[in-house]
Design a protein around this motif. Structure first.
Motif, short mmCIF file in Angstrom:
data_model
loop_
_atom_site.label_atom_id
_atom_site.label_comp_id
_atom_site.label_asym_id
_atom_site.label_seq_id
_atom_site.Cartn_x
_atom_site.Cartn_y
_atom_site.Cartn_z
N ASN A 28 0.83 -1.20 0.00
CA ASN A 28 0.00 0.00 0.00
C ASN A 28 0.87 1.26 0.00
O ASN A 28 0.58 2.23 -0.70
CB ASN A 28 -0.93 -0.01 1.21
CG ASN A 28 -1.92 1.12 1.19
OD1 ASN A 28 -2.56 1.39 0.17
ND2 ASN A 28 -2.05 1.80 2.31
N ASN A 29 1.95 1.22 0.78
CA ASN A 29 2.87 2.37 0.81
C ASN A 29 3.51 2.58 -0.56
O ASN A 29 3.62 3.72 -1.03
CB ASN A 29 3.95 2.18 1.87
CG ASN A 29 3.40 2.29 3.28
OD1 ASN A 29 2.30 2.78 3.51
ND2 ASN A 29 4.17 1.82 4.24
N ILE A 30 3.92 1.51 -1.21
CA ILE A 30 4.54 1.61 -2.53
C ILE A 30 3.53 2.12 -3.56
O ILE A 30 3.84 2.97 -4.38
CB ILE A 30 5.13 0.25 -2.96
CG1 ILE A 30 6.34 -0.08 -2.08
CG2 ILE A 30 5.52 0.26 -4.44
CD1 ILE A 30 6.84 -1.51 -2.24
N ALA A 31 2.30 1.62 -3.48
CA ALA A 31 1.27 2.03 -4.44
C ALA A 31 0.94 3.52 -4.32
O ALA A 31 0.52 4.14 -5.30
CB ALA A 31 0.00 1.20 -4.24
N SER A 83 12.11 13.32 4.30
CA SER A 83 11.94 14.53 3.50
C SER A 83 13.09 14.75 2.51
O SER A 83 12.95 15.50 1.56
CB SER A 83 11.81 15.75 4.42
OG SER A 83 12.96 15.87 5.22
N LEU A 84 14.22 14.10 2.72
CA LEU A 84 15.35 14.28 1.80
C LEU A 84 15.06 13.68 0.43
O LEU A 84 15.62 14.12 -0.57
CB LEU A 84 16.61 13.62 2.39
CG LEU A 84 17.13 14.23 3.69
CD1 LEU A 84 18.33 13.43 4.19
CD2 LEU A 84 17.51 15.68 3.49
N LEU A 85 14.20 12.68 0.38
CA LEU A 85 13.90 12.03 -0.89
C LEU A 85 12.78 12.71 -1.65
O LEU A 85 12.51 12.36 -2.79
CB LEU A 85 13.55 10.56 -0.65
CG LEU A 85 14.66 9.71 -0.02
CD1 LEU A 85 14.14 8.30 0.24
CD2 LEU A 85 15.88 9.67 -0.93
N GLY A 86 12.10 13.65 -1.05
CA GLY A 86 11.01 14.35 -1.72
C GLY A 86 9.71 13.58 -1.72
O GLY A 86 8.73 14.01 -2.29
N SER A 87 9.69 12.41 -1.13
CA SER A 87 8.49 11.59 -1.05
C SER A 87 8.38 11.05 0.37
O SER A 87 9.40 10.75 0.99
CB SER A 87 8.58 10.43 -2.05
OG SER A 87 7.54 9.51 -1.82
N LEU A 91 11.11 3.96 -0.95
CA LEU A 91 10.87 2.75 -1.74
C LEU A 91 11.83 1.62 -1.39
O LEU A 91 11.42 0.45 -1.32
CB LEU A 91 10.96 3.06 -3.24
CG LEU A 91 9.77 3.81 -3.82
CD1 LEU A 91 10.01 4.13 -5.28
CD2 LEU A 91 8.51 3.00 -3.66
N ASP A 92 13.09 1.93 -1.17
CA ASP A 92 14.05 0.89 -0.81
C ASP A 92 13.65 0.20 0.49
O ASP A 92 13.70 -1.03 0.59
CB ASP A 92 15.47 1.46 -0.68
CG ASP A 92 16.05 1.91 -2.01
OD1 ASP A 92 15.57 1.40 -3.06
OD2 ASP A 92 16.96 2.75 -2.00
#
Length: 122
Positions: A28-31, A83-87, A91-92
């Motif tokens: 769900n988090n990935i989607a 917040s560093l990844l902008g999302s 995902l990793d």
């Protein structure tokens, strides 16, 4: 004299349900990686373990706790966004969680198969 109750299959089933929930939550988090305002979740294993410990104080309560094991309704907590990844979704980390949950699930299936094989021999 009463026979002791063997909760091995129930414990393995409970753990498999937790692993299934972890994989579902990570999926769900990935989607929702690109969904504005989405707050990623993670399984609160500590809360689930505390619930199991509470139920373990009474064998009848423990039996009831395992009777309705489902993948829905497990405690979840919001993840701290990166917040560093902008999302808000890492995902990793989510993919690693899915792989870990699937590996744990497969291990529990193997353990349950071994348990039933031993019962068959008895």
């Amino acid at each position: 004299m009463t026979q002791p109750v063997d909760f091995t299959p129930a414990l393995i089933s409970w753990r498999m349900s937790l692993d299934q929930a972890r994989a579902r939550i990570a999926g769900n988090n990935i989607a929702n990686v690109n969904t504005n305002g989405f707050v990623p979740q993670k399984l609160d294993f500590a809360a689930e373990l505390a619930r199991l410990r509470t139920a373990a104080t009474d064998p009848a309560t423990l039996r009831d706790a395992f009777a309705g094991v489902k993948t829905e309704g497990f405690a979840t907590v919001p993840e701290t966004p990166n917040s560093l990844l902008g999302s808000p979704v890492n995902l990793d980390q989510e993919i690693a969680t899915m792989i870990s949950a699937n590996t744990d699930y497969q291990s529990m299936v193997t353990g349950l198969n071994s348990y039933f094989s031993l019962l068959h021999l008895a």
